[in-house]
Design an enzyme around this catalytic site. Sequence first.
Site, short mmCIF file in Angstrom:
data_model
loop_
_atom_site.label_atom_id
_atom_site.label_comp_id
_atom_site.label_asym_id
_atom_site.label_seq_id
_atom_site.Cartn_x
_atom_site.Cartn_y
_atom_site.Cartn_z
N HIS A 19 0.92 -1.21 0.03
CA HIS A 19 0.04 -0.24 -0.19
C HIS A 19 0.98 1.22 -0.08
O HIS A 19 1.16 1.69 0.95
CB HIS A 19 -0.85 0.10 1.19
CG HIS A 19 -2.09 1.08 1.28
ND1 HIS A 19 -2.97 1.09 2.16
CD2 HIS A 19 -1.96 2.02 0.67
CE1 HIS A 19 -3.91 2.07 1.96
NE2 HIS A 19 -3.13 3.11 1.19
N HIS A 21 1.37 4.96 -2.63
CA HIS A 21 0.83 5.53 -3.78
C HIS A 21 2.14 6.23 -4.37
O HIS A 21 2.62 6.93 -3.84
CB HIS A 21 -0.22 6.48 -3.52
CG HIS A 21 -1.39 5.92 -3.01
ND1 HIS A 21 -2.51 5.79 -3.40
CD2 HIS A 21 -1.59 5.67 -1.63
CE1 HIS A 21 -3.58 5.26 -2.51
NE2 HIS A 21 -2.90 5.24 -1.60
N HIS A 199 -9.43 0.65 -1.02
CA HIS A 199 -9.28 1.47 0.21
C HIS A 199 -10.70 1.29 0.70
O HIS A 199 -11.91 1.96 0.14
CB HIS A 199 -9.01 2.99 -0.04
CG HIS A 199 -7.42 3.25 -0.49
ND1 HIS A 199 -6.77 2.57 -1.42
CD2 HIS A 199 -6.81 3.85 0.26
CE1 HIS A 199 -5.68 2.95 -1.38
NE2 HIS A 199 -5.61 4.01 -0.36
N GLU A 202 -11.23 3.78 5.82
CA GLU A 202 -10.24 4.69 6.41
C GLU A 202 -11.04 5.85 7.07
O GLU A 202 -10.81 6.04 8.25
CB GLU A 202 -9.52 5.30 5.11
CG GLU A 202 -8.44 6.30 5.63
CD GLU A 202 -7.44 6.86 4.27
OE1 GLU A 202 -7.96 6.76 3.17
OE2 GLU A 202 -6.48 7.42 4.65
N ASP A 280 1.83 4.09 2.57
CA ASP A 280 0.76 5.00 1.80
C ASP A 280 1.36 6.02 1.25
O ASP A 280 1.46 5.89 0.01
CB ASP A 280 -0.26 5.53 2.98
CG ASP A 280 -1.66 5.78 2.68
OD1 ASP A 280 -1.72 5.65 1.48
OD2 ASP A 280 -2.25 6.46 3.28
N ASP A 281 1.86 7.12 1.85
CA ASP A 281 2.20 8.31 1.07
C ASP A 281 3.55 8.78 1.86
O ASP A 281 3.41 9.90 2.45
CB ASP A 281 1.18 9.57 1.04
CG ASP A 281 -0.04 8.92 0.33
OD1 ASP A 281 0.02 8.68 -0.92
OD2 ASP A 281 -0.97 8.64 0.76
N1 HPA Z 1 -6.44 7.44 1.20
C1 HPA Z 1 -7.17 7.74 0.08
N2 HPA Z 1 -6.68 8.10 -0.95
C2 HPA Z 1 -5.31 8.18 -1.07
C3 HPA Z 1 -4.60 8.04 -0.20
C4 HPA Z 1 -5.21 7.43 1.04
O1 HPA Z 1 -4.42 7.40 2.27
N3 HPA Z 1 -3.36 8.40 -0.44
C5 HPA Z 1 -3.48 8.73 -1.71
N4 HPA Z 1 -4.65 8.71 -2.16
ZN ZN Z 2 -3.52 4.80 0.41
#
Ligand code: HPA
Ligand code: ZN
Length: 340
Positions: A19, A21, A199, A202, A280-281
Amino acid sequence: MGEQDVSEAVRSLPKAELHVHIEGTLEPGLALDLAKRNGVSLPWATIDELRRQYEFGDLQSFLDLYYQLMGTLASADDFHDLMLAYLAHAAADGVRHAEIFFDPQVHIRNGLDIDAVMDGLLSGLAEGRKRFGITGGLILSIVRDLPIESADSVLDAVQNRAGDLLGIGLDSAEVGYPPSLFVHVYDRAREMGLHCVAHAGEEGSSDYVAQALDLLHAERIDHGVHAIDDPALVARIARSGIALTACPLSNRRLQVVKDLHDLPLQEFLRAGVPVTVNSDDPAYFGGYIADNYAALEKIGFSLEQLGAIALNSIHASFISPDEMRDLEAQYASWKARYLN
Ligand code: HPA
Ligand code: ZN
């Protein structure tokens, strides 16, 4: 074990990242360089000024900056460079295999050619495999708050190159965009031979997680935090062996939880859910994957548990049986060195 040794053990733990991006690995310095190179104007002149924008109150406040900085990416070379920079970080963090999201609808909206985007990312992956020995693949992520027709047309655009993709995902603003809206998109992706992940949970409720399983037939749930509110759903996830791709530093930075202790990861593990840990990011949330593992160690996860989480990541990946055996063997060597 001393702090230095734990950090070394966490970093050398063979793991898969499931996971991440690719656009979320765009570091502020590179974004400013790309903006200059590509003639994109941004309201921030220095890294310090830009870094001051990284205080997020929720998912949307992050997404606003994330999509704005994505506008600095313009050419196949930019995507190649972005991928290689991520893989260098990942290799240093013990990642042996990475399944990487990208958001083609946004790049198309920015006027880019989807083939150039994919070619840049794929050549970056090929180069990273040579340089670092990391295997990997791309997951085309549907941006759930863009018009549904753009999801259909992005699948049209990749219809003849499904072999260059590992799977389909679903990201961006969650609440108000339930999985039920994307059934036909996922049906079509599955027909193209793509793996399905999404996803869910969250910011959305446990019902979004149930929909991702029931309606999209998701093989992994990205985040899944709010599944914890429905014990029957947790039991079902455990029974079916569906993995959750948790992203602790992301969840804290986007205020999904106030504190890492509030993340229900130990509860999931106790219930038998295969939890994995991911970044994630990483350019936005203060750490790459090993930092996420280390953050859990700091709040009481044992090295045994972190090892089990890494093994979950290997098992939850979409690699071939041969590659899986190879990674299991690498894990066994790590275990013999650090746990026995
Ligand atoms: N959640 C939803 N969309 C996203 C995320 C995330 O953590 N990171 C990049 N796009
Ligand atoms: Zn994500």
